[in-house]
Scaffold this motif. Structure first.
Motif, PDB file in Angstrom:
ATOM      1  N   LYS A 188      10.297  -6.159  -7.445  1.00 46.16           N
ATOM      2  CA  LYS A 188       9.520  -5.092  -8.075  1.00 46.16           C
ATOM      3  C   LYS A 188       9.112  -4.010  -7.078  1.00 46.16           C
ATOM      4  O   LYS A 188       9.105  -2.832  -7.409  1.00 46.16           O
ATOM      5  N   LEU A 189       8.757  -4.411  -5.864  1.00 42.57           N
ATOM      6  CA  LEU A 189       8.323  -3.434  -4.858  1.00 42.57           C
ATOM      7  C   LEU A 189       9.490  -2.887  -4.032  1.00 42.57           C
ATOM      8  O   LEU A 189       9.287  -1.996  -3.209  1.00 42.57           O
ATOM      9  N   GLN A 190      10.672  -3.447  -4.247  1.00 41.68           N
ATOM     10  CA  GLN A 190      11.870  -3.035  -3.488  1.00 41.68           C
ATOM     11  C   GLN A 190      11.617  -3.110  -1.980  1.00 41.68           C
ATOM     12  O   GLN A 190      11.931  -2.202  -1.223  1.00 41.68           O
ATOM     13  N   ASN A 191      11.007  -4.231  -1.561  1.00 47.52           N
ATOM     14  CA  ASN A 191      10.783  -4.484  -0.153  1.00 47.52           C
ATOM     15  C   ASN A 191      11.039  -5.973   0.083  1.00 47.52           C
ATOM     16  O   ASN A 191      10.272  -6.824  -0.369  1.00 47.52           O
ATOM     17  N   TYR A 192      12.120  -6.271   0.787  1.00 46.70           N
ATOM     18  CA  TYR A 192      12.520  -7.664   0.988  1.00 46.70           C
ATOM     19  C   TYR A 192      12.009  -8.223   2.307  1.00 46.70           C
ATOM     20  O   TYR A 192      12.491  -9.236   2.795  1.00 46.70           O
ATOM     21  N   ASP A 193      10.999  -7.565   2.866  1.00 44.64           N
ATOM     22  CA  ASP A 193      10.404  -8.013   4.114  1.00 44.64           C
ATOM     23  C   ASP A 193       9.034  -8.654   3.863  1.00 44.64           C
ATOM     24  O   ASP A 193       8.285  -8.912   4.784  1.00 44.64           O
ATOM     25  N   ILE A 194       8.709  -8.899   2.615  1.00 40.24           N
ATOM     26  CA  ILE A 194       7.396  -9.430   2.233  1.00 40.24           C
ATOM     27  C   ILE A 194       7.350 -10.943   2.444  1.00 40.24           C
ATOM     28  O   ILE A 194       8.299 -11.649   2.129  1.00 40.24           O
ATOM     29  N   ASN A 195       6.227 -11.426   2.994  1.00 38.46           N
ATOM     30  CA  ASN A 195       6.006 -12.855   3.231  1.00 38.46           C
ATOM     31  C   ASN A 195       4.718 -13.289   2.547  1.00 38.46           C
ATOM     32  O   ASN A 195       3.883 -12.462   2.199  1.00 38.46           O
ATOM     33  N   GLU A 199      26.564  -9.530   4.222  1.00 38.23           N
ATOM     34  CA  GLU A 199      25.126  -9.345   4.110  1.00 38.23           C
ATOM     35  C   GLU A 199      24.830  -7.897   3.744  1.00 38.23           C
ATOM     36  O   GLU A 199      25.269  -6.970   4.405  1.00 38.23           O
ATOM     37  N   VAL A 200      24.116  -7.746   2.671  1.00 41.28           N
ATOM     38  CA  VAL A 200      23.764  -6.426   2.181  1.00 41.28           C
ATOM     39  C   VAL A 200      22.431  -6.029   2.801  1.00 41.28           C
ATOM     40  O   VAL A 200      21.514  -6.836   2.893  1.00 41.28           O
ATOM     41  N   GLU A 201      22.348  -4.797   3.199  1.00 38.01           N
ATOM     42  CA  GLU A 201      21.088  -4.291   3.748  1.00 38.01           C
ATOM     43  C   GLU A 201      20.076  -4.199   2.614  1.00 38.01           C
ATOM     44  O   GLU A 201      20.258  -3.447   1.664  1.00 38.01           O
ATOM     45  N   ARG A 202      19.037  -4.991   2.688  1.00 39.04           N
ATOM     46  CA  ARG A 202      18.019  -5.025   1.643  1.00 39.04           C
ATOM     47  C   ARG A 202      17.010  -3.896   1.884  1.00 39.04           C
ATOM     48  O   ARG A 202      16.633  -3.637   3.025  1.00 39.04           O
ATOM     49  N   PRO A 203      16.545  -3.261   0.817  1.00 38.48           N
ATOM     50  CA  PRO A 203      15.582  -2.171   0.997  1.00 38.48           C
ATOM     51  C   PRO A 203      14.238  -2.674   1.511  1.00 38.48           C
ATOM     52  O   PRO A 203      13.837  -3.805   1.233  1.00 38.48           O
ATOM     53  N   LYS A 204      13.586  -1.829   2.260  1.00 39.35           N
ATOM     54  CA  LYS A 204      12.253  -2.134   2.788  1.00 39.35           C
ATOM     55  C   LYS A 204      11.353  -0.941   2.505  1.00 39.35           C
ATOM     56  O   LYS A 204      10.797  -0.334   3.407  1.00 39.35           O
ATOM     57  N   ASN A 205      11.226  -0.611   1.221  1.00 42.23           N
ATOM     58  CA  ASN A 205      10.431   0.549   0.821  1.00 42.23           C
ATOM     59  C   ASN A 205       8.951   0.312   1.072  1.00 42.23           C
ATOM     60  O   ASN A 205       8.450  -0.802   0.922  1.00 42.23           O
ATOM     61  N   ALA A 206       8.259   1.385   1.421  1.00 39.11           N
ATOM     62  CA  ALA A 206       6.816   1.298   1.639  1.00 39.11           C
ATOM     63  C   ALA A 206       6.114   1.200   0.280  1.00 39.11           C
ATOM     64  O   ALA A 206       6.609   1.710  -0.722  1.00 39.11           O
ATOM     65  N   PHE A 207       4.984   0.528   0.274  1.00 34.92           N
ATOM     66  CA  PHE A 207       4.193   0.388  -0.950  1.00 34.92           C
ATOM     67  C   PHE A 207       2.727   0.299  -0.582  1.00 34.92           C
ATOM     68  O   PHE A 207       2.378  -0.079   0.535  1.00 34.92           O
ATOM     69  N   ASP A 211      -1.421  -0.906  -1.426  1.00 34.05           N
ATOM     70  CA  ASP A 211      -2.133  -2.096  -1.890  1.00 34.05           C
ATOM     71  C   ASP A 211      -2.278  -2.048  -3.414  1.00 34.05           C
ATOM     72  O   ASP A 211      -2.174  -3.067  -4.083  1.00 34.05           O
ATOM     73  N   ASN A 212      -2.490  -0.855  -3.943  1.00 30.39           N
ATOM     74  CA  ASN A 212      -2.615  -0.687  -5.389  1.00 30.39           C
ATOM     75  C   ASN A 212      -1.308  -1.072  -6.087  1.00 30.39           C
ATOM     76  O   ASN A 212      -1.329  -1.753  -7.119  1.00 30.39           O
ATOM     77  N   ASP A 213      -0.171  -0.639  -5.535  1.00 25.50           N
ATOM     78  CA  ASP A 213       1.135  -1.012  -6.091  1.00 25.50           C
ATOM     79  C   ASP A 213       1.297  -2.529  -6.106  1.00 25.50           C
ATOM     80  O   ASP A 213       1.760  -3.107  -7.089  1.00 25.50           O
ATOM     81  N   PHE A 214       0.902  -3.150  -5.006  1.00 26.84           N
ATOM     82  CA  PHE A 214       1.015  -4.605  -4.907  1.00 26.84           C
ATOM     83  C   PHE A 214       0.146  -5.298  -5.952  1.00 26.84           C
ATOM     84  O   PHE A 214       0.583  -6.251  -6.601  1.00 26.84           O
ATOM     85  N   GLN A 215      -1.093  -4.837  -6.129  1.00 27.74           N
ATOM     86  CA  GLN A 215      -2.005  -5.465  -7.085  1.00 27.74           C
ATOM     87  C   GLN A 215      -1.457  -5.359  -8.512  1.00 27.74           C
ATOM     88  O   GLN A 215      -1.589  -6.298  -9.310  1.00 27.74           O
ATOM     89  N   ILE A 216      -0.819  -4.241  -8.828  1.00 31.99           N
ATOM     90  CA  ILE A 216      -0.225  -4.064 -10.157  1.00 31.99           C
ATOM     91  C   ILE A 216       0.911  -5.068 -10.354  1.00 31.99           C
ATOM     92  O   ILE A 216       1.013  -5.721 -11.405  1.00 31.99           O
ATOM     93  N   VAL A 217       1.766  -5.219  -9.341  1.00 30.77           N
ATOM     94  CA  VAL A 217       2.878  -6.171  -9.424  1.00 30.77           C
ATOM     95  C   VAL A 217       2.343  -7.601  -9.522  1.00 30.77           C
ATOM     96  O   VAL A 217       2.879  -8.424 -10.269  1.00 30.77           O
ATOM     97  N   TRP A 218       1.286  -7.904  -8.792  1.00 30.87           N
ATOM     98  CA  TRP A 218       0.678  -9.247  -8.829  1.00 30.87           C
ATOM     99  C   TRP A 218       0.185  -9.552 -10.249  1.00 30.87           C
ATOM    100  O   TRP A 218       0.395 -10.647 -10.770  1.00 30.87           O
ATOM    101  N   LYS A 219      -0.469  -8.582 -10.888  1.00 26.84           N
ATOM    102  CA  LYS A 219      -0.946  -8.777 -12.264  1.00 26.84           C
ATOM    103  C   LYS A 219       0.227  -8.953 -13.221  1.00 26.84           C
ATOM    104  O   LYS A 219       0.154  -9.756 -14.155  1.00 26.84           O
ATOM    105  N   ASP A 220       1.303  -8.204 -12.977  1.00 27.05           N
ATOM    106  CA  ASP A 220       2.507  -8.351 -13.809  1.00 27.05           C
ATOM    107  C   ASP A 220       3.080  -9.757 -13.691  1.00 27.05           C
ATOM    108  O   ASP A 220       3.502 -10.351 -14.680  1.00 27.05           O
TER     109      ASP A 220
END
Length: 142
Positions: free
Chosen positions: A93-100, A18-26, A28-37
């Motif tokens: 895209k956000l380099q955070n694997y803790d997103i639900n 098991e590889v330690e997955r990144p949990k970078n902070a992001f 709301d603006n970053d998220f909205q950009i990724v959502w549009k992408d």
């Protein structure tokens, strides 16, 4: 019993590390950009139905949980089917694997559609009250 122990041993040896997955902070603006992408991506793939559902309401973000609210269970089911792809894209895209993803149904949020000419006029009048002034100045009737 020996065979079981040997089987368990081989399973444990071949178990993927098991590889330690990144949990970078992001933000709301970053998220909205990724959502549009993601919406652009599915539009290029020709998934217009899913695009319509995802564009229907603006997703909100609370910590690392994406909240979506839809007017009926059918839309919720369609988005749940694509949940794995959505989350994979956003996490990468956000380099955070803790997103639900959390999807709710709020049936009172369903839009009221205008069908008759009078209903259409009333709906337009809500958007622009000057429409009524224009109608009376031109002497138009409904």
């Amino acid at each position: 019993i020996k065979e079981k122990k040997e089987l368990l041993k081989t399973i444990n040896e071949n178990k993927p590390v098991e590889v330690e997955r990144p949990k970078n902070a992001f933000s709301d603006n970053d998220f909205q950009i990724v959502w549009k992408d993601y919406c652009k991506k599915i539009e290029k793939e020709g998934k217009y139905n899913l695009l319509s559902h995802l564009s229907m309401s603006r997703p909100s973000l609370k910590d690392t949980t994406i909240h979506l609210i839809y007017p009926n269970h059918t839309i919720k089911t369609e988005v749940e089917r694509a949940q794995y792809d959505i989350l994979s894209f956003v996490k990468e895209k956000l380099q955070n694997y803790d997103i639900n993803l959390e999807i709710e149904v709020n049936e009172t949020a369903e839009k009221k559609y205008a069908y008759t000419p009078l209903e259409k006029y009333e709906k337009l009048k809500e958007k622009n009250p000057m429409l009524d002034t224009l109608r009376t100045e031109l002497g138009l009737e409904l």
